[in-house]
Design an enzyme around this catalytic site. Sequence first.
Site, PDB file in Angstrom:
ATOM      1  N   ASP A 368       0.820  -1.210   0.000  1.00  0.00           N
ATOM      2  CA  ASP A 368       0.000   0.000   0.000  1.00  0.00           C
ATOM      3  C   ASP A 368       0.860   1.269   0.000  1.00  0.00           C
ATOM      4  O   ASP A 368       1.927   1.318   0.603  1.00  0.00           O
ATOM      5  CB  ASP A 368      -0.880  -0.017   1.256  1.00  0.00           C
ATOM      6  CG  ASP A 368      -2.040   0.951   1.195  1.00  0.00           C
ATOM      7  OD1 ASP A 368      -2.119   1.745   0.241  1.00  0.00           O
ATOM      8  OD2 ASP A 368      -2.874   0.911   2.126  1.00  0.00           O
ATOM      9  N   ASP A 479      -6.444  -6.804  -2.027  1.00  0.00           N
ATOM     10  CA  ASP A 479      -6.881  -6.632  -0.643  1.00  0.00           C
ATOM     11  C   ASP A 479      -8.314  -6.106  -0.571  1.00  0.00           C
ATOM     12  O   ASP A 479      -8.847  -5.556  -1.545  1.00  0.00           O
ATOM     13  CB  ASP A 479      -5.928  -5.670   0.079  1.00  0.00           C
ATOM     14  CG  ASP A 479      -5.805  -5.979   1.565  1.00  0.00           C
ATOM     15  OD1 ASP A 479      -6.656  -6.705   2.103  1.00  0.00           O
ATOM     16  OD2 ASP A 479      -4.851  -5.481   2.180  1.00  0.00           O
ATOM     17  N   ASP A 549      -3.327 -11.189   8.908  1.00  0.00           N
ATOM     18  CA  ASP A 549      -2.453 -10.047   9.165  1.00  0.00           C
ATOM     19  C   ASP A 549      -1.565 -10.286  10.383  1.00  0.00           C
ATOM     20  O   ASP A 549      -0.590  -9.568  10.591  1.00  0.00           O
ATOM     21  CB  ASP A 549      -3.293  -8.778   9.400  1.00  0.00           C
ATOM     22  CG  ASP A 549      -3.718  -8.128   8.090  1.00  0.00           C
ATOM     23  OD1 ASP A 549      -3.217  -8.526   7.024  1.00  0.00           O
ATOM     24  OD2 ASP A 549      -4.566  -7.209   8.133  1.00  0.00           O
TER      25      ASP A 549
END
Length: 731
Positions: A368, A479, A549
Site C-alpha cells: 500500500d 486486498d 495479518d
Amino acid sequence: MRITFEPTQELFHLQNKHMSYVIQLIKSAYPAHVYWGRPIRSGQLASILQFQERCSFSPNPVPEDRSISFDTLPQEYPAYGTSDYREPAYQVALPDGSTISELVYDKHRIYQGKPVLEGLPATYVEQDNEAETLELELVDSVIGLRVILTYTIFEQHAAMSRSVRFVNEGSGDLKLLRALSMSLDYQHSEFDLLQLSGSWVRERHIERRPLAPGKLTVESRRGSSSHQHNPFVALLSKDANEDHGDVYGFSLVYSGNFAAHAEVEPYGSARVSMGINPFDFGWLLEPGQHFQTPEAVMVYSNAGLGDMSRTYHKLYRTRLCRGEFRDRTRPVLVNNWEATYFQFNADKIESIASAGKELGIELFVLDDGWFGKRDSDNSSLGDWVVDKAKLPGGLEDLVSRVNGMGLEFGLWFEPEMVSPDSDLYRKHPDWCLHVPNRRRTEGRQQLILDFSRADVCEAIAKMIRDILSSAPITYVKWDMNRNMTEIGSAALPPERQRETAHRYILGLYSVLETLTTEFPHILFESCSGGGGRFDPGMLYYMPQTWTSDNTDAISRLKIQYGTSIVYPVSSMGAHVSAVPNHQVHRETSLEMRGDVAMSGNFGYELDLTRFTDEEKEIVKKQIADYKHIRPLIQFGDMYRLLSPFEGNETAWMIVSEDKTQAMVAYFRVLAEPNAPLKTLRLKGLNPSFDYQIAGLQGEYPGDHLLYAGLPVSGLHGDFQSKIWLLEHKPL
C-alpha cells in the site's frame, strides 16, 4: 463411480470407491435422503427409511398414508408451510403475498462430467470421466416454479457437490426469500459440530461442540465470508478425532453472506443446510428468468478429520484452483508493508529488493501507498495512478530496477474500495454502496464501491488493467479491508435492493474472471485484512490467500492449523516478520518464525536491510532449505500430529504422494521444568520404507517412525521449534 436409478424402488444411488449417497422418491413425488457414508451395495436400500405416524402435531400431507409427514421425512430439499416446521431450504414469495410452495418430482437426468455454474466459481473436471452428475427436476405446477437439484460425485475423491437452479416457468413474478445450496437430514443427532471461527488477526480457530435440541447457526452478515466465521462446518461422530471416526464436511464455494445450520428436532434427527444467508436476501424472479445458487462441496471420511482435510486439500488444489500457478511452485517473496508502511521512496524500495536478492528472494512486492496521494489510510483509494512524489520515474522505472537485480515485481491493490478523499469519489459519489438519506458509515476511512453495477466493475477493471499493462508485473495482492454497511445500490429499483449484496459478489467474480484471464502470467493472491475472505470462491480465481495479518509465529500455529482443516498448504501465504511482533508484541527467534512460515507460501515482511550478518546467514539457509523442499511443501499431503488447541505443543508433517519425502515440523510454546521425554509418532509414511533423516545418522524404518516415534530433544527455553527432513532412497 456410477449413479444408478432403480425404478421399481425409485432409488438413486450415487457411489464411488469411497462412499455412497442414496435418495428415494416417496410416493413417486418427494425426494428423501436415505444414506450417506461408506460404500454399500444396492440390495435392500428401500428398507432403510422407517415410517411411523407420530401425532396430529406432525400433520400428514398424504391423507391416505398417515405415516408420512414432512415434519419427520428426511427430505433432500424441504419447503416450509406444508407440514415441515424445520429449517427450510428455500422459500418463495408470491404476488398474492403468500409464501407456500410445494415441489414434487418431475424428471431426472444422469450424465458424465460436471456442469459449469453460470457466473459462479465451482469445482471442475478436466475430463468427463472424472465425475458423474444427477439432476433432479422438481416442480410446483401451481406457480410455475421449476427447481433443479444438481449432484456431482467425483471418481477419485470422497467428495460430491450440490447446487440448485430456480427457473420461473410461470406467468407471474416470484421472489426468492431463501435459496440454500443444500439440505441433508440424518436419522440421528449423535454428532459434534466443528466450525472455524475467530476475528481479525485470530482467524479460523477450531471450535467443537455437541449438537443439542434446537438450532446451531454459523453465518456471516458482513457482505463477505468474514474473519468471524468460515463458510464450512463438519459433523463428527462422538468418537471422531484426527485419525478415526466418521466425519461429514460441508464447504460453500462462495465469498459473500452465508449461513450453515444444524438443527435437531424433537425425534432426534438432525438437519444440516448451507447456502447464501437468507438474512436481508431477496431475488426477484421474473417469468423466464433463473437463479443459480453457489456450490456446496460435501466430503465424507470414515478415518477422521485428517482424511477429510486431505480430500478437501487435493480437490481444491487440483480441481478448484486454476491457471498457470495451480501446479507451479510459488516464489519466495519479500513484502515491504511492515518494513515501511506508507513511508517509502524508490531508493528505499530498491535497497530492500537488493538485500532480498543477496539472501535468495525471488519476488519483491510493493504494498500500500504507491498511488494517488496515499501517505496514510485516509485517502486515494480508487485513484489508481502512480504517486510521482514517491516514485518519480513511475512504476516502469521501479520495476526495471527490481527486474535488473533478477527479481520479479508484484503490486498491492485494494480495487473494491474508495476513499471519500479521492478524485474517484468526488467525481462519482453514487458509485459506493449507500442508502439515500442515510449516513455513509466508514471503516478504515473508506467506503465500498458498488460492484453490483456493471459500469463500476468495468471502470475499475480498466484502471487495474492499465496498471498491469504498464510494466512487467507478475504478482498481485488483492486486498479488501472493510465489510458492508448501508447495503444499497443507486442502480437497482426498490424491489431489487435486497439483491445488492449477492450481485456485488457476482460483479466481483466477473472482474476477477476478466483480469485473471487477461493476465494469466500474474500470480494473484487474495487478502481481506489477512484472512477475512479465505474461502473456496476466492481460491477459484486466486490460488493463494494471505492467511492472516497476524504474523506472530505463536499465533500462526493456531491460525495455520485451523486453516488446514479445509484449505491446502499451497493456498496459505506465510511470512517471517520483525520482532517484537507488530500485532501481539511478542518476541520469537528468527529460526522459529521461519519454521512456522515454511508451512505455506514462504516470504518475509520486514526491512531486510536491518539484518545483522548472523541473521543474514540464518535467512539464506531458510530460503535455500525452503527452495529445496518447496514442491513437497506446496503439493504434498498434510498430516496433523499435535494440536495447538489441545496443549502446549503443535506438530504437523507433509509427505510426498509417493511417500519418499517428508517434512516434520514440531513447535513448543513454553518450556516446562523437569519435563517428560518426548516422542513424536509420525503419520503418512510407508511402513516398509527406510528413511534417512537430515542431521541424524543411519536409516529409520518407516514402521518404527509410525508406531514407536521420533525422539524430540535438545530444545531449551520458550518458543522452540524443530524441523526434520526425511527421504527414502530406493536401491
